[in-house]
Design a protein around this motif. Structure first.
Motif, PDB file in Angstrom:
ATOM      1  N   ARG A 522       0.544  -0.446  -0.037  1.00  0.00           N
ATOM      2  CA  ARG A 522       0.245  -0.353  -0.132  1.00  0.00           C
ATOM      3  C   ARG A 522       0.902   2.035  -0.356  1.00  0.00           C
ATOM      4  O   ARG A 522       0.500   2.187  -0.642  1.00  0.00           O
ATOM      5  N   THR A 523       1.921   0.564   0.819  1.00  0.00           N
ATOM      6  CA  THR A 523       2.789   2.565   0.454  1.00  0.00           C
ATOM      7  C   THR A 523       3.803   2.475  -0.658  1.00  0.00           C
ATOM      8  O   THR A 523       4.390   4.075  -0.276  1.00  0.00           O
ATOM      9  N   VAL A 524       4.245   1.695  -1.693  1.00  0.00           N
ATOM     10  CA  VAL A 524       4.350   1.821  -2.867  1.00  0.00           C
ATOM     11  C   VAL A 524       3.731   2.592  -3.535  1.00  0.00           C
ATOM     12  O   VAL A 524       3.972   3.575  -4.547  1.00  0.00           O
ATOM     13  N   GLU A 525       2.310   1.980  -3.488  1.00  0.00           N
ATOM     14  CA  GLU A 525       1.539   3.219  -4.986  1.00  0.00           C
ATOM     15  C   GLU A 525       1.104   4.095  -5.169  1.00  0.00           C
ATOM     16  O   GLU A 525      -0.022   3.869  -3.617  1.00  0.00           O
ATOM     17  N   GLN A 659       5.154   3.182 -18.600  1.00  0.00           N
ATOM     18  CA  GLN A 659       4.308   2.893 -19.054  1.00  0.00           C
ATOM     19  C   GLN A 659       2.864   3.867 -19.313  1.00  0.00           C
ATOM     20  O   GLN A 659       2.591   4.265 -20.026  1.00  0.00           O
ATOM     21  N   PHE A 660       2.370   3.594 -18.227  1.00  0.00           N
ATOM     22  CA  PHE A 660       1.088   3.704 -17.728  1.00  0.00           C
ATOM     23  C   PHE A 660       0.909   5.161 -16.208  1.00  0.00           C
ATOM     24  O   PHE A 660      -0.094   6.032 -17.241  1.00  0.00           O
ATOM     25  N   ARG A 661       2.077   4.967 -16.119  1.00  0.00           N
ATOM     26  CA  ARG A 661       2.496   5.746 -14.511  1.00  0.00           C
ATOM     27  C   ARG A 661       4.090   6.780 -14.268  1.00  0.00           C
ATOM     28  O   ARG A 661       4.592   6.391 -14.405  1.00  0.00           O
ATOM     29  N   ALA A 662       3.789   7.939 -14.046  1.00  0.00           N
ATOM     30  CA  ALA A 662       5.043   8.530 -13.826  1.00  0.00           C
ATOM     31  C   ALA A 662       5.386   7.193 -12.074  1.00  0.00           C
ATOM     32  O   ALA A 662       4.660   7.141 -11.745  1.00  0.00           O
ATOM     33  N   GLU A 663       6.726   7.236 -12.505  1.00  0.00           N
ATOM     34  CA  GLU A 663       7.338   6.378 -11.558  1.00  0.00           C
ATOM     35  C   GLU A 663       7.598   7.052  -9.871  1.00  0.00           C
ATOM     36  O   GLU A 663       8.188   7.978  -9.742  1.00  0.00           O
ATOM     37  N   PRO A 664       7.151   6.659  -8.923  1.00  0.00           N
ATOM     38  CA  PRO A 664       6.597   7.801  -7.827  1.00  0.00           C
ATOM     39  C   PRO A 664       8.084   6.948  -6.808  1.00  0.00           C
ATOM     40  O   PRO A 664       8.742   5.891  -7.506  1.00  0.00           O
ATOM     41  N   ALA A 665       8.672   7.763  -6.050  1.00  0.00           N
ATOM     42  CA  ALA A 665      10.041   7.738  -5.646  1.00  0.00           C
ATOM     43  C   ALA A 665      10.389   6.516  -4.725  1.00  0.00           C
ATOM     44  O   ALA A 665      11.270   5.914  -4.732  1.00  0.00           O
ATOM     45  N   ASP A 666       9.042   5.574  -4.402  1.00  0.00           N
ATOM     46  CA  ASP A 666       9.069   4.452  -3.421  1.00  0.00           C
ATOM     47  C   ASP A 666       9.376   3.603  -4.939  1.00  0.00           C
ATOM     48  O   ASP A 666      10.797   2.804  -3.794  1.00  0.00           O
ATOM     49  N   MET A 670      12.959   1.274  -4.708  1.00  0.00           N
ATOM     50  CA  MET A 670      13.269  -0.375  -5.408  1.00  0.00           C
ATOM     51  C   MET A 670      14.050  -0.152  -6.220  1.00  0.00           C
ATOM     52  O   MET A 670      14.606  -1.689  -6.004  1.00  0.00           O
ATOM     53  N   ARG A 671      13.542   0.476  -7.194  1.00  0.00           N
ATOM     54  CA  ARG A 671      14.509  -0.129  -8.718  1.00  0.00           C
ATOM     55  C   ARG A 671      15.922   0.434  -8.531  1.00  0.00           C
ATOM     56  O   ARG A 671      16.673  -0.473  -9.233  1.00  0.00           O
ATOM     57  N   GLY A 692      18.272  11.291  -3.326  1.00  0.00           N
ATOM     58  CA  GLY A 692      18.478  12.005  -2.116  1.00  0.00           C
ATOM     59  C   GLY A 692      18.982  13.506  -1.477  1.00  0.00           C
ATOM     60  O   GLY A 692      18.894  13.952  -1.337  1.00  0.00           O
ATOM     61  N   GLU A 693      19.394  14.072  -3.197  1.00  0.00           N
ATOM     62  CA  GLU A 693      18.924  15.082  -3.665  1.00  0.00           C
ATOM     63  C   GLU A 693      17.606  15.857  -3.022  1.00  0.00           C
ATOM     64  O   GLU A 693      17.416  16.944  -2.576  1.00  0.00           O
ATOM     65  N   THR A 694      16.368  14.889  -2.807  1.00  0.00           N
ATOM     66  CA  THR A 694      15.135  14.848  -3.068  1.00  0.00           C
ATOM     67  C   THR A 694      15.195  14.959  -1.167  1.00  0.00           C
ATOM     68  O   THR A 694      13.922  15.244  -0.499  1.00  0.00           O
ATOM     69  N   GLY A 695      16.398  14.318  -0.446  1.00  0.00           N
ATOM     70  CA  GLY A 695      15.783  13.975   1.240  1.00  0.00           C
ATOM     71  C   GLY A 695      15.365  13.179   1.320  1.00  0.00           C
ATOM     72  O   GLY A 695      15.166  13.446   2.242  1.00  0.00           O
TER      73      GLY A 695
END
Length: 714
Positions: A522-525, A659-666, A670-671, A692-695
């Motif tokens: 849940r915390t990823v999507e 291809q469907f949505r921009a990749e969130p930070a979480d 993982m990537r 890391g630059e985003t904190g």
């Protein structure tokens, strides 16, 4: 020929010629180039430089042009001799390809070393700097020469090649930085870059198209290379790269361009196994894909010959997603025998559950229950179904105790509820009361546990306790409101017992709520809030109140069943909602579309990702809903693969999701870890640094860990 990306230059006719092949210019690229000031009337820098070098009057120029027309084009071949003298075959071939594109009637010299020696030492030094890719130094040398000799004009060929090289460097930099629109623009401005002699540029442009959701253009770019490039390693690499960004159907179109050698060997045979694995893996994630039997047979042969558990799992999940349990089971068992894993055990457990064998499923999953959220949900599904068996199973006390311990630790409402009914069936109403009460602490709005609590108190003849349950729940549940009403005779206690017995038998016939594999993280999507909003927004006419009564969706109209489904979603009863949406699918049109969408959301909330994917295909969804569901499903697949340490598969799912949505930070974190675990440490470090630059503290910690590991290896 198709209008594809490689047509990147504007001329008066609206098309360009590269290596003898013409390409149309996409309308959007025309507009972009116009804004950049590139038009049919713009004179090329080469023409300007040549005009400046001539320094002659119009009459002399006309005479020279006439003579040149008889001799053929005047071509600066100094670069050919320079690269040939230094043995730089790659640059020599690239220069020949470039000159042929510019001068179609020009014939390369048989011996480039015979081209007259350039006696200009300063110019030789400029070429040397160019060959070392020191383009800024070339610019500086040209500026110094012109300052010393204002009459000196740099050779047009050097100027043109320098500009192209700088464009290439800019394109590569934009590609590395993920500025995909810029990659496409630079390619459009510089058609001389887009030749088979510089395959890397073509690959980067094709990938850029894929990343800006222009998959047809990406496919055309890869297809152009397979149609025009002859170098065998480049052709193989092109197919490999295309397979990471294109889907199964598009890849079949590209593979149709495969060539067969004189010996009868097909050129992609060396990567056929990897392609088959990728295609079957894609089929695992999308039940709508039907992989050709030839690829399935390849993977089956790999299982037999190499015996890898990962190959067996590919086939197991492919068949299971398509409800071909008999075909899937041997592969899951093979995988477990070779290398037992959570994925193999989950697949086998699902098949055992479908075969009404929850005891075996519980045994299979117990050892893996803590390996992931999905594994735990699979185990709990087995326990709930085991306790709900009819006739009542006689369980080993050891098994019963471990199920109870896990249920209490995980606070599972479904299994806790079934423990209550199990205790009632074993004539232990006090224990049942405790279980139902505990479940209501975990989930205060869980009506089945409230009903069970009422039945237990009815059995215990606890009038006050039963009244309290009815007072709290009577307005929300018709069956709780009526509980015990059949007690009209003087023999109140026996009647209450009979009513309770009937309630126990009835409730135990209700299939346990199955939460199976693919419990999404849940915390990823980032879309977790989206479905919640959709639930609230989608309720329409035919409203059905599910809070005060329990309804059978089979007896409702499709519109009312749809409304019941949304109502059940609002009170977090997804499995009941899924059944309501199933009934609503018969409505057709918009009702069916809403029902398919709602059922997919219900299954996602219940952790049934594969069922959610199937539900999404039951009716036509609009583009935005389809993209939302696909992104959620692929995120689940990625998380599951990562936890199973299948890192390459993780990256495939993440790439498909992007291809469907921009990749969130979480998911980006993982990537990066997947890169690291695959040994792609530079890629991982770059991504961790950006995060890391985003904190983000997890990215900062990961960078520190990588530095510590690097120092330890020194």
């Amino acid at each position: 020929m198709k209008s594809i990306l490689m047509a990147f230059v504007l001329v008066s006719a609206g098309a360009a010629s590269v290596a003898g092949v013409s390409f149309g210019v996409p309308d959007e690229l025309v507009k972009g180039l116009s804004r950049l000031g590139t038009g049919a009337q713009k004179q090329s820098r080469v023409e300007l430089a040549q005009a400046q070098q001539s320094g002659q009057g119009a009459q002399q120029t006309q005479t020279q042009d006439a003579e040149a027309g008889q001799r053929g084009p005047v071509v600066d071949e100094s670069a050919l001799r320079y690269f040939a003298a230094r043995g730089d075959t790659a640059r020599l071939n690239a220069e020949i390809a470039r000159l042929r594109a510019l001068y179609p009637t020009w014939t390369p010299p048989e011996n480039p070393l015979a081209v007259p020696v350039n006696e200009d030492r300063q110019l030789e030094e400029m070429w040397a700097l160019y060959s070392q890719s020191r383009f800024a130094d070339v610019r500086a040398a040209i500026a110094r020469r012109q300052q010393e000799d204002p009459q000196w004009i740099p050779p047009a060929d050097l100027v043109e090649r320098l500009e192209v090289a700088e464009k290439r460097a800019a394109l590569v930099a934009a590609s590395n930085a993920g500025r995909n629109e810029e990659v496409v623009r630079i390619g459009a401005e510089t058609p001389s870059l887009l030749t088979c002699s510089d395959a890397d540029v073509l690959w980067r442009v094709a990938e850029a198209f894929a990343k800006i959701d222009r998959l047809q253009r990406a496919k055309d770019a890869y297809g152009y290379m397979l149609d025009n490039c002859s170098d065998a390693p480049i052709r193989v690499a092109t197919v490999q790269k295309a397979s990471t960004v294109l889907g199964y159907a598009d890849m079949q179109d590209l593979l149709a361009r495969e060539r067969t050698g004189a010996d009868g060997v097909k050129e992609f045979d060396g990567i056929r196994s990897d392609l088959a694995r990728r295609f079957v893996g894609e089929g695992d994630g999308d039940p709508a894909i039907t992989v050709a039997p030839a690829y399935l047979k390849i993977v089956e042969k790999l299982v037999a010959d190499e015996g890898l558990a990962s190959d067996a799992l590919l086939l197991g999940w492919y068949y299971l997603r398509r409800d071909q349990n008999a075909a899937a089971e041997p592969f899951f068992r093979k995988a477990r025998a070779t290398e037992d894993s959570a994925s193999a055990s989950q697949g086998l457990a699902l098949i055992l559950l479908a075969r009404k064998m929850p005891a075996e499923a519980e045994e299979v999953m117990y050892a893996w229950r803590t390996s992931s959220d999905q594994a735990m949900q699979t185990y709990l599904a087995a326990t709930a179904n085991l306790l709900a068996l009819d006739p009542l199973p006689k369980l080993d006390p050891k098994v019963l105790n471990r199920i109870a311990q896990v249920t209490l630790e995980e606070k599972s409402p479904e299994t806790g509820e079934q423990f209550g009914w199990y205790a009632l069936a074993m004539n232990q109403p006090r224990t049942a009361e405790e279980w139902f009460s505990e479940v209501l602490k975990w989930k205060t709005d869980y009506e089945p546990a409230a009903y069970g609590l009422g039945v237990a108190r009815l059995r215990l003849e606890d009038r006050a306790g039963l009244a309290a349950v009815k007072q709290a729940w009577g307005g929300r549940s018709q069956r709780i409101a009526r509980l015990g009403e059949e007690d009209t005779s003087g023999e109140a206690a026996p009647a209450r017992r009979d009513g309770a017995e009937r309630a126990v038998r009835s409730e135990r016939r209700v299939p346990a709520r199955e939460r199976t594999v693919e419990e999404r993280a849940r915390t990823v999507e980032e879309g977790a809030a989206g479905p919640q909003r959709a639930v609230r927004a989608a309720r329409r006419e035919g409203a059905v109140n599910c809070r005060t009564t329990t309804r059978d969706p089979g007896g409702l109209s499709p519109v009312s069943a749809l409304s019941l489904g949304w109502c059940l979603m609002e009170i977090n009863r997804p499995m009941e909602a899924a059944r309501a949406f199933e009934a609503a699918l018969a409505g057709g049109g918009r009702v069916s579309s809403d029902a398919a969408y709602g059922q997919s959301l219900a299954y996602l909330r219940a952790g049934l990702t594969s069922e959610a994917a199937v539900a999404a295909t039951k009716a036509k969804l609009d583009r935005s809903r389809g993209a939302e569901l696909q992104a959620a499903i692929l995120a689940d697949r990625a998380v599951s693969s990562f936890r199973a340490q299948r890192y390459r598969e993780t990256l495939v799912f993440l790439d498909q999701r992007s291809q469907f949505r921009a990749e969130p930070a979480d998911l980006m974190v993982m990537r990066a870890y997947a890169y690291k675990n695959l040994g792609m440490r530079m890629d991982a470090q770059r991504l961790f640094e950006a995060l890391g630059e985003t904190g983000r503290q997890d990215a900062i910690r990961a960078l520190a860990e990588m530095r510590t590991e690097r120092n330890a290896r020194r």
